[in-house]
Design an enzyme around this catalytic site. Structure first.
Site, PDB file in Angstrom:
ATOM      1  N   CYS A 130      -6.118   1.084  -5.387  1.00 33.90           N
ATOM      2  CA  CYS A 130      -5.837  -0.333  -5.690  1.00 33.90           C
ATOM      3  C   CYS A 130      -5.864  -0.636  -7.189  1.00 33.90           C
ATOM      4  CB  CYS A 130      -6.815  -1.234  -4.951  1.00 33.90           C
ATOM      5  SG  CYS A 130      -6.655  -1.075  -3.164  1.00 33.90           S
ATOM      6  N   HIS A 170      -6.291  -8.138  -8.533  1.00 38.30           N
ATOM      7  CA  HIS A 170      -5.893  -7.361  -7.358  1.00 38.30           C
ATOM      8  C   HIS A 170      -6.204  -8.220  -6.136  1.00 38.30           C
ATOM      9  CE1 HIS A 170      -5.469  -4.507  -4.254  1.00 38.30           C
ATOM     10  NE2 HIS A 170      -6.766  -4.361  -4.041  1.00 38.30           N
ATOM     11  N   ASN A 190      -3.574  -6.979   1.424  1.00 39.55           N
ATOM     12  CA  ASN A 190      -3.892  -6.048   0.331  1.00 39.55           C
ATOM     13  C   ASN A 190      -2.790  -4.996   0.267  1.00 39.55           C
ATOM     14  OD1 ASN A 190      -4.868  -4.058  -1.344  1.00 39.55           O
ATOM     15  ND2 ASN A 190      -6.940  -4.030  -0.470  1.00 39.55           N
TER      16      ASN A 190
END
Ligand code: COA
Length: 318
Positions: free
Chosen positions: A113, A245, A275
């Site tokens: 990520c 993020h 996500n």
């Protein structure tokens, strides 16, 4: 010499998977997912869509918005955890799809990520050194292929997408500072526990200890905010936009609170994207720019936390 952002692009697969439909697949509910994560929908790639296909659409848009000839791109960097193939890199596949045949470099970055923040920091260093002038930086993921669709604690979180950015060498201020970090002691808390040289298993799926990852993410992002501000000599109030993020709305709210920022100054896409790992920051940044919210001259803080653990930040002037 600075790295300036010339243009951005994003691409989401057509199919949307809402919480209601998901609750027919696993034992969950829209209310549970929204209250714990802020996510109400995510996009899922078609069976014949690979990471490089998503990356291609986002890159085309970034190139068009930058008004550059693709042949001037002398480096392609793709941040991804879900590459098309074991090798060659998704960046090489993307370079060909874009018709860039100028023998510039192309490689992938794997920092889960945090991948896009890592990729920007590498691209910025290449521009500073004078080694490259015009760089295509992409975050692209088909997370749906590594998610266990029977595991209700994880499958509700992830989605697919791609975001892209063209960076070019300039005398005007662009990227101000980058920070990247990792701590490999936490591999087991967030991983796909199989691969090529260890435990080869093409069907292995993502495994995560959700609540401890949550705690680590909040504490670590707190520290990266302090580190970034101290290194740049800026105050919290100098930052116009937070582009975090997009993992969980509660993690995002904690970072905004740390910065003393109202949620109106935060670009939030987690609700409709879920996500998307390395793709989340460039897609959110593109959304902020294309909606006219992030304006020329604004100071933007990007931050990310992910598997590894890895984490990092990029501070820039749009
Ligand atoms: N629907 C309904 N119930 C669920 C569920 C779901 N989708 N997933 C888990 N549960 C249940 C659990 O089984 C547990 O039940 P129990 O108390 O009877 O055992 C209960 O909900 C609480 O589970 P827990 O895992 O403690 O929930 P949580 O509040 O920690 O929320 C996450 C789970 C995954 C949303 C949260 O931990 C999180 O967001 N973590 C960070 C994940 C992340 O962002 N990772 C990526 C970083 S890049």
């Amino acid at each position: 010499m600075f790295s300036r952002i010339l243009g951005t692009g994003a691409y989401l697969p057509q199919r949307e998977l809402g919480n209601k439909e998901l609750s027919l697949m696993v034992d969950t509910s829209d209310e549970w997912i929204v209250s714990r994560t802020g996510i109400y929908s995510r996009h899922i790639a078609a069976a014949d869509e690979a990471t490089s296909d998503l990356a291609f659409h986002a890159s085309r848009q970034a190139i068009d918005n930058s008004r550059i000839d693709p042949a001037s791109i002398d480096l392609v960097i793709v941040a991804t955890t879900t590459p098309d193939l074991v090798f060659p890199s998704t960046a090489c596949i993307l370079q060909d799809k874009l018709g860039i045949h100028n023998h510039g470099g192309a490689f992938d970055i794997q920092a889960v990520c945090s991948g896009f923040v890592y990729a920007l920091s590498v691209a910025d260093s290449f521009i500073h050194s004078g080694m490259h002038r015009t760089i295509l930086v992409v975050g692209a993921e088909v997370m749906s292929r590594i998610v266990d669709w029977t595991d209700r604690s994880n499958c509700i979180l992830f989605g697919d997408g791609a975001g892209a950015m063209i960076l070019q060498a300039s005398d005007e201020e662009g990227i101000i500072g980058c920070h990247i970090h990792a701590d490999g002691r936490y591999v087991a808390q967030l991983c796909v526990p199989a691969g090529v040289s260890r435990n080869p298993d093409i069907n292995a799926k993502l495994s995560m200890e959700g609540s401890s990852v949550f705690r680590m993410a909040v504490n670590t992002l707190d520290e990266i905010v302090d580190e970034t501000l101290a290194a740049s000599g800026m105050q919290k109030s100098d930052i116009n936009w937070l582009v975090p993020h997009q993992a969980n709305i509660r993690i995002i709210q904690a970072t905004a609170k740390k910065l003393g920022m109202s949620m109106d100054q935060v670009i939030v896409t987690v609700g409709s994207h879920g996500n998307t790992s390395a793709a989340s920051i460039p897609m959110a940044f593109h959304e902020g720019v294309s909606q006219g919210r992030i304006k020329q001259g604004d100071i933007v803080l990007m931050e990310a936390f992910g598997g590894g653990f890895t984490w990092g930040s990029v501070l820039l002037r749009r």
